[in-house]
Write an enzyme that holds these catalytic residues in place. Sequence first.
Site, PDB file in Angstrom:
ATOM      1  N   HIS A  14       7.962  -1.481  -5.397  1.00 45.11           N
ATOM      2  CA  HIS A  14       7.461  -0.124  -5.247  1.00 45.11           C
ATOM      3  C   HIS A  14       8.217   0.577  -4.133  1.00 45.11           C
ATOM      4  O   HIS A  14       8.928  -0.066  -3.353  1.00 45.11           O
ATOM      5  CB  HIS A  14       5.957  -0.109  -4.996  1.00 45.11           C
ATOM      6  CG  HIS A  14       5.472  -1.074  -3.947  1.00 45.11           C
ATOM      7  ND1 HIS A  14       5.902  -1.051  -2.651  1.00 45.11           N
ATOM      8  CD2 HIS A  14       4.600  -2.108  -4.024  1.00 45.11           C
ATOM      9  CE1 HIS A  14       5.307  -2.005  -1.970  1.00 45.11           C
ATOM     10  NE2 HIS A  14       4.518  -2.689  -2.793  1.00 45.11           N
TER      11      HIS A  14
HETATM   12  P1  TYD Z   1       0.589  -5.070  -2.855  1.00 43.64           P
HETATM   13  O1  TYD Z   1       1.003  -3.655  -2.640  1.00 43.64           O
HETATM   14  O2  TYD Z   1       0.556  -5.586  -4.243  1.00 43.64           O
HETATM   15  O3  TYD Z   1       1.480  -6.026  -1.945  1.00 43.64           O
HETATM   16  P2  TYD Z   1       3.084  -6.253  -2.026  1.00 43.64           P
HETATM   17  O4  TYD Z   1       3.691  -5.013  -1.473  1.00 43.64           O
HETATM   18  O5  TYD Z   1       3.346  -7.422  -1.185  1.00 43.64           O
HETATM   19  O6  TYD Z   1       3.460  -6.516  -3.434  1.00 43.64           O
HETATM   20  O7  TYD Z   1      -0.840  -5.266  -2.181  1.00 43.64           O
HETATM   21  C1  TYD Z   1      -1.684  -6.342  -2.511  1.00 43.64           C
HETATM   22  C2  TYD Z   1      -3.113  -5.883  -2.363  1.00 43.64           C
HETATM   23  O8  TYD Z   1      -3.435  -5.580  -1.010  1.00 43.64           O
HETATM   24  C3  TYD Z   1      -3.428  -4.637  -3.171  1.00 43.64           C
HETATM   25  O9  TYD Z   1      -4.717  -4.802  -3.726  1.00 43.64           O
HETATM   26  C4  TYD Z   1      -3.466  -3.540  -2.143  1.00 43.64           C
HETATM   27  C5  TYD Z   1      -3.902  -4.255  -0.889  1.00 43.64           C
HETATM   28  N1  TYD Z   1      -3.345  -3.688   0.350  1.00 43.64           N
HETATM   29  C6  TYD Z   1      -4.204  -3.107   1.267  1.00 43.64           C
HETATM   30  O10 TYD Z   1      -5.434  -3.017   1.070  1.00 43.64           O
HETATM   31  N2  TYD Z   1      -3.691  -2.615   2.436  1.00 43.64           N
HETATM   32  C7  TYD Z   1      -2.356  -2.680   2.722  1.00 43.64           C
HETATM   33  O11 TYD Z   1      -1.924  -2.225   3.801  1.00 43.64           O
HETATM   34  C8  TYD Z   1      -1.479  -3.275   1.735  1.00 43.64           C
HETATM   35  C9  TYD Z   1      -0.003  -3.357   1.990  1.00 43.64           C
HETATM   36  C10 TYD Z   1      -2.036  -3.768   0.586  1.00 43.64           C
END
Ligand code: TYD
Length: 135
Positions: free
Chosen positions: A51
């Site tokens: 992303h």
């Molecule tokens: P995700 O964006 O999938 O992580 P990555 O960038 O490592 O692929 O996030 C995983 C989960 O955590 C998703 O349900 C969103 C949550 N999240 C938060 O609540 N706060 C945050 O600061 C982040 C980065 C993720």
Amino acid sequence: MEGIAKKIVFLTNKDERGALTVVENQKQIPFDMKRLFYIYGVKDEAARGNHANINSEFVMAALAGSVRVKIDDGNQIEEHILNNPAEGIYIPKMTWKVMDEFSEDCVLLVMSNELYDNNEYIRDYDQFKEKVLRR
Ligand code: TYD
């Protein structure tokens, strides 16, 4: 051409007892940190990220183990291996990120200038490219 990420060498104090690394707002990192999170226990072959963020910029560092960070600003692509807790990379906003090749013991620290906001995520690569072209 100038690269996307900037390497950051944190301030590290080493003595006979071990090492202590410091990260301060506007000093080792070029923003005021509002949020930090860390990613660990990542399964073999798993890729995270995939992303871009409209408003969030990041500094990432592997506190333990190693990880590959692939970044793409729509014009150029870079790969960074993070494997040193005394160093990190700064990643600007509007950068597509993929983190993979996590070692089993990897703890990836991520610091950001923004609180979490699901609405500032672009999760579709084509949409990301379009947005870059329109800038
Ligand atoms: P995700 O964006 O999938 O992580 P990555 O960038 O490592 O692929 O996030 C995983 C989960 O955590 C998703 O349900 C969103 C949550 N999240 C938060 O609540 N706060 C945050 O600061 C982040 C980065 C993720």
